[in-house]
Design a protein around this motif. Structure first.
Motif, PDB file in Angstrom:
ATOM      1  N   LEU A   1       0.833  -1.195   0.000  1.00 49.39           N
ATOM      2  CA  LEU A   1       0.000   0.000   0.000  1.00 49.39           C
ATOM      3  C   LEU A   1       0.871   1.250   0.000  1.00 49.39           C
ATOM      4  CD1 LEU A   1      -2.793   1.341   0.139  1.00 49.39           C
ATOM      5  CD2 LEU A   1      -2.655   1.142   2.635  1.00 49.39           C
ATOM      6  N   ALA A   2       1.935   1.242   0.834  1.00 51.51           N
ATOM      7  CA  ALA A   2       2.842   2.395   0.890  1.00 51.51           C
ATOM      8  C   ALA A   2       3.529   2.575  -0.470  1.00 51.51           C
ATOM      9  CB  ALA A   2       3.881   2.203   2.004  1.00 51.51           C
ATOM     10  N   ALA A   3       3.929   1.447  -1.109  1.00 53.07           N
ATOM     11  CA  ALA A   3       4.585   1.518  -2.415  1.00 53.07           C
ATOM     12  C   ALA A   3       3.604   2.054  -3.461  1.00 53.07           C
ATOM     13  CB  ALA A   3       5.114   0.141  -2.828  1.00 53.07           C
ATOM     14  N   VAL A   4       2.358   1.573  -3.411  1.00 50.52           N
ATOM     15  CA  VAL A   4       1.334   2.047  -4.357  1.00 50.52           C
ATOM     16  C   VAL A   4       1.066   3.522  -4.126  1.00 50.52           C
ATOM     17  CG1 VAL A   4      -1.118   1.872  -4.969  1.00 50.52           C
ATOM     18  CG2 VAL A   4       0.273  -0.200  -4.782  1.00 50.52           C
ATOM     19  N   ARG A   5       0.971   3.915  -2.836  1.00 50.01           N
ATOM     20  CA  ARG A   5       0.748   5.337  -2.523  1.00 50.01           C
ATOM     21  C   ARG A   5       1.899   6.185  -3.049  1.00 50.01           C
ATOM     22  NH1 ARG A   5      -1.521   5.097   3.671  1.00 50.01           N
ATOM     23  NH2 ARG A   5      -3.687   4.650   3.122  1.00 50.01           N
ATOM     24  N   GLU A   6       3.137   5.709  -2.810  1.00 54.80           N
ATOM     25  CA  GLU A   6       4.319   6.448  -3.271  1.00 54.80           C
ATOM     26  C   GLU A   6       4.322   6.534  -4.801  1.00 54.80           C
ATOM     27  OE1 GLU A   6       7.735   8.639  -3.331  1.00 54.80           O
ATOM     28  OE2 GLU A   6       6.508   8.175  -1.590  1.00 54.80           O
ATOM     29  N   GLU A   7       4.037   5.398  -5.433  1.00 61.66           N
ATOM     30  CA  GLU A   7       3.996   5.369  -6.904  1.00 61.66           C
ATOM     31  C   GLU A   7       2.892   6.282  -7.431  1.00 61.66           C
ATOM     32  OE1 GLU A   7       2.887   2.084 -10.195  1.00 61.66           O
ATOM     33  OE2 GLU A   7       4.283   1.386  -8.650  1.00 61.66           O
ATOM     34  N   SER A   8       1.732   6.236  -6.782  1.00 58.61           N
ATOM     35  CA  SER A   8       0.617   7.096  -7.182  1.00 58.61           C
ATOM     36  C   SER A   8       0.982   8.560  -6.983  1.00 58.61           C
ATOM     37  CB  SER A   8      -0.639   6.778  -6.380  1.00 58.61           C
ATOM     38  OG  SER A   8      -1.119   5.499  -6.702  1.00 58.61           O
ATOM     39  N   ALA A   9       1.625   8.866  -5.847  1.00 60.62           N
ATOM     40  CA  ALA A   9       2.028  10.243  -5.575  1.00 60.62           C
ATOM     41  C   ALA A   9       3.031  10.708  -6.620  1.00 60.62           C
ATOM     42  CB  ALA A   9       2.615  10.357  -4.168  1.00 60.62           C
ATOM     43  N   GLN A  10       4.017   9.848  -6.953  1.00 60.91           N
ATOM     44  CA  GLN A  10       5.007  10.181  -7.981  1.00 60.91           C
ATOM     45  C   GLN A  10       4.313  10.380  -9.330  1.00 60.91           C
ATOM     46  OE1 GLN A  10       8.184  10.859  -8.023  1.00 60.91           O
ATOM     47  NE2 GLN A  10       8.490  10.585  -5.829  1.00 60.91           N
ATOM     48  N   SER A  11       3.412   9.450  -9.655  1.00 57.73           N
ATOM     49  CA  SER A  11       2.692   9.530 -10.927  1.00 57.73           C
ATOM     50  C   SER A  11       1.853  10.808 -10.989  1.00 57.73           C
ATOM     51  CB  SER A  11       1.801   8.300 -11.088  1.00 57.73           C
ATOM     52  OG  SER A  11       1.059   8.392 -12.284  1.00 57.73           O
ATOM     53  N   LEU A  12       1.149  11.095  -9.880  1.00 55.10           N
ATOM     54  CA  LEU A  12       0.330  12.307  -9.838  1.00 55.10           C
ATOM     55  C   LEU A  12       1.206  13.552  -9.917  1.00 55.10           C
ATOM     56  CD1 LEU A  12      -2.366  11.416  -7.154  1.00 55.10           C
ATOM     57  CD2 LEU A  12      -2.727  11.783  -9.601  1.00 55.10           C
ATOM     58  N   HIS A  13       2.362  13.525  -9.222  1.00 51.21           N
ATOM     59  CA  HIS A  13       3.278  14.663  -9.262  1.00 51.21           C
ATOM     60  C   HIS A  13       3.798  14.858 -10.694  1.00 51.21           C
ATOM     61  CE1 HIS A  13       6.206  17.582  -7.931  1.00 51.21           C
ATOM     62  NE2 HIS A  13       7.158  16.889  -8.541  1.00 51.21           N
ATOM     63  N   THR A  14       4.179  13.747 -11.352  1.00 50.08           N
ATOM     64  CA  THR A  14       4.669  13.807 -12.733  1.00 50.08           C
ATOM     65  C   THR A  14       3.566  14.325 -13.663  1.00 50.08           C
ATOM     66  OG1 THR A  14       6.144  11.948 -12.308  1.00 50.08           O
ATOM     67  CG2 THR A  14       5.673  12.453 -14.613  1.00 50.08           C
ATOM     68  N   GLU A  15       2.363  13.795 -13.485  1.00 52.23           N
ATOM     69  CA  GLU A  15       1.232  14.223 -14.316  1.00 52.23           C
ATOM     70  C   GLU A  15       0.911  15.692 -14.074  1.00 52.23           C
ATOM     71  OE1 GLU A  15      -1.607  13.765 -17.220  1.00 52.23           O
ATOM     72  OE2 GLU A  15      -0.097  12.314 -16.610  1.00 52.23           O
ATOM     73  N   LEU A  16       0.957  16.117 -12.804  1.00 53.29           N
ATOM     74  CA  LEU A  16       0.694  17.513 -12.463  1.00 53.29           C
ATOM     75  C   LEU A  16       1.750  18.422 -13.089  1.00 53.29           C
ATOM     76  CD1 LEU A  16      -1.049  19.490 -10.858  1.00 53.29           C
ATOM     77  CD2 LEU A  16       0.461  19.109  -8.899  1.00 53.29           C
ATOM     78  N   GLU A  17       3.024  18.009 -13.028  1.00 57.23           N
ATOM     79  CA  GLU A  17       4.109  18.797 -13.621  1.00 57.23           C
ATOM     80  C   GLU A  17       3.921  18.876 -15.142  1.00 57.23           C
ATOM     81  OE1 GLU A  17       7.372  21.225 -13.630  1.00 57.23           O
ATOM     82  OE2 GLU A  17       6.223  20.526 -11.919  1.00 57.23           O
ATOM     83  N   SER A  18       3.540  17.757 -15.736  1.00 56.41           N
ATOM     84  CA  SER A  18       3.289  17.732 -17.185  1.00 56.41           C
ATOM     85  C   SER A  18       2.132  18.665 -17.546  1.00 56.41           C
ATOM     86  CB  SER A  18       2.984  16.301 -17.627  1.00 56.41           C
ATOM     87  OG  SER A  18       2.620  16.273 -18.984  1.00 56.41           O
ATOM     88  N   LEU A  19       1.076  18.620 -16.742  1.00 61.88           N
ATOM     89  CA  LEU A  19      -0.072  19.498 -16.994  1.00 61.88           C
ATOM     90  C   LEU A  19       0.309  20.967 -16.804  1.00 61.88           C
ATOM     91  CD1 LEU A  19      -2.977  17.498 -15.328  1.00 61.88           C
ATOM     92  CD2 LEU A  19      -2.651  17.921 -17.766  1.00 61.88           C
ATOM     93  N   ARG A  20       1.154  21.262 -15.807  1.00 55.21           N
ATOM     94  CA  ARG A  20       1.606  22.634 -15.580  1.00 55.21           C
ATOM     95  C   ARG A  20       2.400  23.133 -16.788  1.00 55.21           C
ATOM     96  NH1 ARG A  20       5.866  25.189 -14.366  1.00 55.21           N
ATOM     97  NH2 ARG A  20       7.164  23.381 -13.996  1.00 55.21           N
TER      98      ARG A  20
END
Length: 161
Positions: free
Chosen positions: A32-51
């Motif tokens: 769960l922690a790995a999925v959360r971290e991966e999701s957070a990284q993915s969301l951060h990457t997606e957010l940066e891409s959207l920015r």
């Protein structure tokens, strides 16, 4: 004793199950922690891409806005130039009509002048013909006068003689 042994065996099995459950829980928590971290990284990457995409779109919109303003300025200038050319064309057309009218009047005047010149030529020719006729008459009279003067001279000579 047997009950105690069964109880201990049961407790051992339960402890083993609890240990397995704790291990599974730890594994699931880690996953769960790995999925959360991966999701957070993915969301951060997606957010940066959207920015970045948003910034690019804002720059693109700014360029398009500038191009639109320039195109509007060109359109206004072209419209003003077209209006000026239209006014110039109207002025030229009016000048052409005025010049055509003046030319037609000049042609009419030239025709009248040609007719007047022709009349003057005819009158001059008639006057020349009358003058020639008059000269012939004068010459004939001068000849008659000379003959009469000669006759008078002859008669005067006779009278004097």
């Amino acid at each position: 004793d047997e009950i105690k042994a069964e109880g201990r065996e049961f407790i051992g099995k339960m402890k083993a199950r609890l240990a397995e459950a704790a291990e599974r829980e730890a594994t699931l928590r880690a996953e769960l922690a790995a999925v959360r971290e991966e999701s957070a990284q993915s969301l951060h990457t997606e957010l940066e891409s959207l920015r970045k995409t948003s910034e690019q779109m804002q720059e693109h919109v700014a360029l398009l806005t500038q191009e639109l303003r320039e195109a509007e300025a060109v359109t206004v200038a072209e419209r003003e130039r077209a209006e000026t050319e239209h006014e110039r064309a109207e002025t030229l057309e009016k000048s052409r009509r005025d010049l055509t009218e003046v030319l037609e009047e000049a042609r009419a005047q030239a025709l009248l002048h040609e007719e007047e010149v022709a009349e003057v030529k005819r009158a001059l020719e008639e006057a020349e013909a009358r003058a020639a006729s008059a000269e012939e008459k004068v010459a004939a009279r001068a000849a008659e006068n000379s003959a009469a003067t000669a006759e008078l001279e002859r008669l005067r000579s006779k009278l004097e003689a």
